[in-house]
Write a protein that holds these residues in place. Sequence first.
Motif, short mmCIF file in Angstrom:
data_model
loop_
_atom_site.label_atom_id
_atom_site.label_comp_id
_atom_site.label_asym_id
_atom_site.label_seq_id
_atom_site.Cartn_x
_atom_site.Cartn_y
_atom_site.Cartn_z
N ARG A 181 0.84 -1.21 0.00
CA ARG A 181 0.00 0.00 0.00
C ARG A 181 0.87 1.25 0.00
O ARG A 181 0.59 2.21 -0.73
CB ARG A 181 -0.93 0.01 1.22
N GLU A 182 1.93 1.24 0.82
CA GLU A 182 2.83 2.39 0.87
C GLU A 182 3.52 2.60 -0.48
O GLU A 182 3.67 3.73 -0.95
CB GLU A 182 3.87 2.21 1.97
N TYR A 183 3.93 1.50 -1.11
CA TYR A 183 4.58 1.57 -2.42
C TYR A 183 3.63 2.16 -3.46
O TYR A 183 4.00 3.06 -4.22
CB TYR A 183 5.04 0.18 -2.84
N LYS A 184 2.38 1.67 -3.47
CA LYS A 184 1.40 2.18 -4.43
C LYS A 184 1.11 3.66 -4.18
O LYS A 184 0.96 4.43 -5.13
CB LYS A 184 0.11 1.36 -4.37
N ALA A 185 1.04 4.04 -2.92
CA ALA A 185 0.79 5.46 -2.59
C ALA A 185 1.97 6.31 -3.08
O ALA A 185 1.76 7.40 -3.63
CB ALA A 185 0.58 5.63 -1.09
N ALA A 186 3.18 5.82 -2.88
CA ALA A 186 4.37 6.56 -3.34
C ALA A 186 4.36 6.69 -4.86
O ALA A 186 4.65 7.76 -5.41
CB ALA A 186 5.65 5.87 -2.87
N LEU A 187 3.99 5.61 -5.55
CA LEU A 187 3.90 5.66 -7.02
C LEU A 187 2.87 6.68 -7.46
O LEU A 187 3.10 7.45 -8.39
CB LEU A 187 3.49 4.28 -7.57
N ARG A 188 1.73 6.68 -6.76
CA ARG A 188 0.67 7.63 -7.09
C ARG A 188 1.16 9.08 -6.91
O ARG A 188 0.91 9.94 -7.75
CB ARG A 188 -0.55 7.36 -6.20
N ARG A 189 1.89 9.32 -5.81
CA ARG A 189 2.41 10.67 -5.57
C ARG A 189 3.40 11.08 -6.67
O ARG A 189 3.40 12.22 -7.12
CB ARG A 189 3.09 10.74 -4.20
N VAL A 190 4.25 10.13 -7.08
CA VAL A 190 5.21 10.42 -8.15
C VAL A 190 4.47 10.78 -9.44
O VAL A 190 4.82 11.75 -10.12
CB VAL A 190 6.17 9.22 -8.37
N GLU A 191 3.43 10.00 -9.76
CA GLU A 191 2.67 10.27 -10.98
C GLU A 191 2.00 11.64 -10.91
O GLU A 191 1.99 12.39 -11.88
CB GLU A 191 1.63 9.17 -11.22
N GLU A 192 1.43 11.96 -9.74
CA GLU A 192 0.79 13.27 -9.57
C GLU A 192 1.80 14.39 -9.73
O GLU A 192 1.52 15.41 -10.38
CB GLU A 192 0.11 13.35 -8.20
N GLU A 193 2.99 14.20 -9.18
CA GLU A 193 4.04 15.20 -9.28
C GLU A 193 4.47 15.38 -10.74
O GLU A 193 4.70 16.50 -11.20
CB GLU A 193 5.25 14.80 -8.42
N LYS A 194 4.56 14.27 -11.48
CA LYS A 194 4.93 14.34 -12.89
C LYS A 194 3.89 15.15 -13.67
O LYS A 194 4.23 15.99 -14.51
CB LYS A 194 5.07 12.94 -13.48
N VAL A 195 2.61 14.89 -13.38
CA VAL A 195 1.54 15.61 -14.07
C VAL A 195 1.63 17.11 -13.74
O VAL A 195 1.52 17.96 -14.64
CB VAL A 195 0.15 15.04 -13.67
N GLN A 196 1.85 17.43 -12.46
CA GLN A 196 1.95 18.84 -12.08
C GLN A 196 3.13 19.52 -12.75
O GLN A 196 3.02 20.67 -13.22
CB GLN A 196 2.06 18.97 -10.56
N LEU A 197 4.27 18.81 -12.80
CA LEU A 197 5.45 19.39 -13.46
C LEU A 197 5.17 19.63 -14.94
O LEU A 197 5.52 20.67 -15.49
CB LEU A 197 6.65 18.46 -13.30
#
Length: 102
Positions: free
Chosen positions: A48-64
């Motif tokens: 769950r922590e790994y998936k949450a971290a992946l989700r945060r990375v994807e969100e950050e990529k979209v924002q960038l």
Amino acid sequence: KKAQERKILALQADVLVAHNNVNRLANMEEARTAEDMQRRARVHLMKREYKAALRRVEEEKVQLKQSYQKEIRGQSAEIATLRALLESEQKVRTVKEVKMRS
């Protein structure tokens, strides 16, 4: 008769030993099962922590990406404005040159 009683006592002792062995094995199995459950819970949490971290990375990529696109649009607009100014300045120069010649 005494020999028979001793035999019965020996058999009862064997039964107690066997019963204790069964209980000990059952307790060991319970402990092992509890450890397995804890291990599974830890693995589940890590996933769950790994998936949450992946989700945060994807969100950050979209924002960038959005931020870069916004910056590029702003720079494109600025370039267009500068081009328009340059063209109008060139027209003014051309008109002045034409007037000076005549």
